[in-house]
Design a protein around this motif. Structure first.
Motif, PDB file in Angstrom:
ATOM      1  N   UNK A 150      -3.976  -0.114  -7.815  1.00 42.49           N
ATOM      2  CA  UNK A 150      -3.928   0.183  -6.270  1.00 42.49           C
ATOM      3  C   UNK A 150      -4.134  -1.868  -6.696  1.00 42.49           C
ATOM      4  N   UNK A 151      -3.232  -2.261  -5.946  1.00 47.10           N
ATOM      5  CA  UNK A 151      -3.360  -3.729  -5.262  1.00 47.10           C
ATOM      6  C   UNK A 151      -3.621  -4.077  -4.051  1.00 47.10           C
ATOM      7  N   UNK A 152      -5.464  -4.447  -3.661  1.00 47.93           N
ATOM      8  CA  UNK A 152      -6.464  -4.735  -2.133  1.00 47.93           C
ATOM      9  C   UNK A 152      -6.106  -6.113  -2.176  1.00 47.93           C
TER      10      UNK A 152
ATOM     11  N   UNK B 290     -10.044   7.192   7.438  1.00 53.45           N
ATOM     12  CA  UNK B 290      -9.554   6.011   7.987  1.00 53.45           C
ATOM     13  C   UNK B 290      -9.155   4.628   7.238  1.00 53.45           C
ATOM     14  N   UNK B 291     -10.420   4.482   6.396  1.00 52.40           N
ATOM     15  CA  UNK B 291     -10.093   2.852   5.918  1.00 52.40           C
ATOM     16  C   UNK B 291      -9.700   3.512   4.322  1.00 52.40           C
ATOM     17  N   UNK B 292      -9.709   4.480   3.870  1.00 47.95           N
ATOM     18  CA  UNK B 292      -8.605   5.683   3.396  1.00 47.95           C
ATOM     19  C   UNK B 292      -7.810   4.841   3.001  1.00 47.95           C
ATOM     20  N   UNK B 293      -7.164   6.103   4.123  1.00 52.39           N
ATOM     21  CA  UNK B 293      -5.563   5.751   4.453  1.00 52.39           C
ATOM     22  C   UNK B 293      -5.352   4.181   4.621  1.00 52.39           C
ATOM     23  N   UNK B 294      -6.116   3.106   5.175  1.00 51.17           N
ATOM     24  CA  UNK B 294      -4.901   2.014   5.241  1.00 51.17           C
ATOM     25  C   UNK B 294      -5.819   1.410   3.515  1.00 51.17           C
ATOM     26  N   UNK B 295      -6.334   2.120   2.923  1.00 50.05           N
ATOM     27  CA  UNK B 295      -6.441   1.192   1.721  1.00 50.05           C
ATOM     28  C   UNK B 295      -5.585   1.702   0.356  1.00 50.05           C
ATOM     29  N   UNK B 296      -5.893   2.880   0.573  1.00 45.24           N
ATOM     30  CA  UNK B 296      -4.597   3.440  -0.917  1.00 45.24           C
ATOM     31  C   UNK B 296      -3.245   3.337  -0.448  1.00 45.24           C
ATOM     32  N   UNK B 297      -2.914   3.194  -2.000  1.00 46.93           N
ATOM     33  CA  UNK B 297      -1.640   3.095  -2.276  1.00 46.93           C
ATOM     34  C   UNK B 297      -1.072   4.199  -3.046  1.00 46.93           C
ATOM     35  N   UNK B 298      -1.773   4.579  -3.671  1.00 51.93           N
ATOM     36  CA  UNK B 298      -1.461   6.053  -4.257  1.00 51.93           C
ATOM     37  C   UNK B 298      -1.316   7.028  -3.473  1.00 51.93           C
ATOM     38  N   UNK B 299       0.153   7.308  -2.984  1.00 49.08           N
ATOM     39  CA  UNK B 299       0.344   8.680  -1.985  1.00 49.08           C
ATOM     40  C   UNK B 299      -0.792   9.537  -2.221  1.00 49.08           C
ATOM     41  N   UNK B 300      -0.333  10.324  -3.326  1.00 49.95           N
ATOM     42  CA  UNK B 300      -1.282  11.454  -3.377  1.00 49.95           C
ATOM     43  C   UNK B 300      -3.214  11.143  -3.373  1.00 49.95           C
ATOM     44  N   UNK B 301      -3.984   9.704  -3.352  1.00 48.68           N
ATOM     45  CA  UNK B 301      -4.622  10.098  -2.578  1.00 48.68           C
ATOM     46  C   UNK B 301      -5.039   9.700  -1.448  1.00 48.68           C
ATOM     47  N   UNK B 302      -3.862   8.900  -0.855  1.00 53.64           N
ATOM     48  CA  UNK B 302      -3.510   9.278   0.638  1.00 53.64           C
ATOM     49  C   UNK B 302      -3.238  10.316   1.481  1.00 53.64           C
TER      50      UNK B 302
ATOM     51  N   UNK C 126       4.546   7.184  -7.740  1.00 54.71           N
ATOM     52  CA  UNK C 126       4.214   7.690  -6.236  1.00 54.71           C
ATOM     53  C   UNK C 126       3.319   6.444  -5.885  1.00 54.71           C
ATOM     54  N   UNK C 127       3.663   5.598  -6.424  1.00 52.88           N
ATOM     55  CA  UNK C 127       3.165   4.128  -5.533  1.00 52.88           C
ATOM     56  C   UNK C 127       3.886   3.523  -4.641  1.00 52.88           C
ATOM     57  N   UNK C 128       2.701   3.129  -3.435  1.00 52.05           N
ATOM     58  CA  UNK C 128       3.527   2.994  -2.351  1.00 52.05           C
ATOM     59  C   UNK C 128       3.402   0.764  -3.023  1.00 52.05           C
ATOM     60  N   UNK C 129       3.460   0.714  -3.254  1.00 49.76           N
ATOM     61  CA  UNK C 129       4.104  -0.846  -3.902  1.00 49.76           C
ATOM     62  C   UNK C 129       5.676  -0.487  -4.689  1.00 49.76           C
ATOM     63  N   UNK C 130       5.270   0.588  -4.470  1.00 45.76           N
ATOM     64  CA  UNK C 130       7.292   0.330  -5.979  1.00 45.76           C
ATOM     65  C   UNK C 130       8.142   0.703  -5.714  1.00 45.76           C
TER      66      UNK C 130
END
Lengths: 100, 184
Positions: B83-85, A19-31, A90-94
């Motif tokens: 990744x931006x945190x 769950x920490x990974x899901x909240x933390x990750x911004x790269x979709x593959x890592x998510x 595949x970066x969520x911020x983009x």
């Protein structure tokens, strides 16, 4: 002696990591990797409960979770490839298109 | 001996999954995830769920990780992901808190001793035999629904990923392969 609580604590710990990974990750593959960890933690809890209560229902649900995880990967990666073709990332911020 | 094996597997799985969640390199994350899944199947074998352990090895480590490895080829992931945190500690607090709440919610029936065995394993049957007996009698309909779901997922994967497959994405902005540009 290893009891059911040991397995449940380990499963909860792994679920927290996922769950920490899901909240933390911004790269979709890592998510996606983090969601796999959460599904595996649930599987471990099901198998442990099934074993300690002498009931096969837990193992059945673990099988169906594995089936769901396999289809999730197939569909999710297809969508991910479409996203990459559209945005080139595949970066969520983009994908942030709402500016506030 | 089983106690030692459990603690060894538990420590290794936790460490490997932490690497998966924290690593900046996709290849490291994927490899440690695969290794953690192998060790989880080891825990299944300790628990006596032999068939589940084998399915975990074949489906997760064999199929799912292979699909991830193939998908990695589509994306440019050779360099570390950036990744931006904004607030890293809040993430740990939120993730841990939500996970703790969920675990307490789902562990409450077990604490209340409200769990009863509905389908005890057949006497004298090995684990795969007992699993087959329950799966093809009581859980036959969910089993068929799961097979339809897998078929739908396969078709969806082919349709989604196979669209415009003849256009090469990686060669689009380069002049090394002029043939691809002309055809596209």
């Amino acid at each position: 002696m290893i009891t059911l609580n040991h397995y449940l604590i380990l499963s909860g710990l792994l679920f927290a990591i996922g769950l920490v990974g899901v909240v933390r990750r911004k790269n979709l593959l890592m998510l996606f990797f983090a969601t796999e960890i959460m599904l595996n933690a649930a599987n471990l809890a099901f198998a442990a409960t099934s074993s300690y209560y002498h009931d096969l229902t837990g193992q059945m649900f673990a099988f169906f979770i594995i089936a769901v995880a396999a289809s999730e990967v197939a569909v999710g990666l297809g969508l991910l490839i479409l996203l990459y073709k559209k945005y080139g990332s595949i970066n969520l911020d983009d994908f942030t298109i709402m500016k506030g | 001996m089983i106690t030692f094996a459990f603690y060894l597997f538990a420590v290794l799985i936790t460490g490997l999954f932490l690497v998966t969640v924290m690593s900046k390199n996709v290849l490291y994350a994927m490899t440690s995830l695969a290794a953690g899944m192998v060790l989880i199947s080891g825990l299944f074998f300790i628990l006596g769920a032999d068939f589940l352990g084998v399915v975990q090895l074949i489906v997760y480590v064999g199929a799912v990780m292979a699909v991830y490895a193939f998908a990695m080829m589509f994306f440019d992931l050779s360099r570390d992901v950036k990744e931006r945190h904004d607030n890293p500690w809040l993430i740990f607090l939120l993730g841990g808190g939500i996970a703790l709440t969920l675990v307490v919610m789902f562990a409450a029936p077990i604490m209340g001793e409200a769990v009863h065995a509905l389908y005890p394993p057949e006497e004298g049957a090995t684990n795969p035999q007992a699993v087959g007996l329950v799966l093809f009698t009581k859980y036959l309909l969910p089993f068929e629904v799961a097979s339809v779901m897998l078929l739908v997922a396969m078709i969806a994967g082919i349709i989604l990923a196979g669209k415009k497959m003849e256009i090469s994405l990686s060669a689009m902005d380069e002049d090394i392969l002029p043939d691809t540009k002309e055809n596209a």
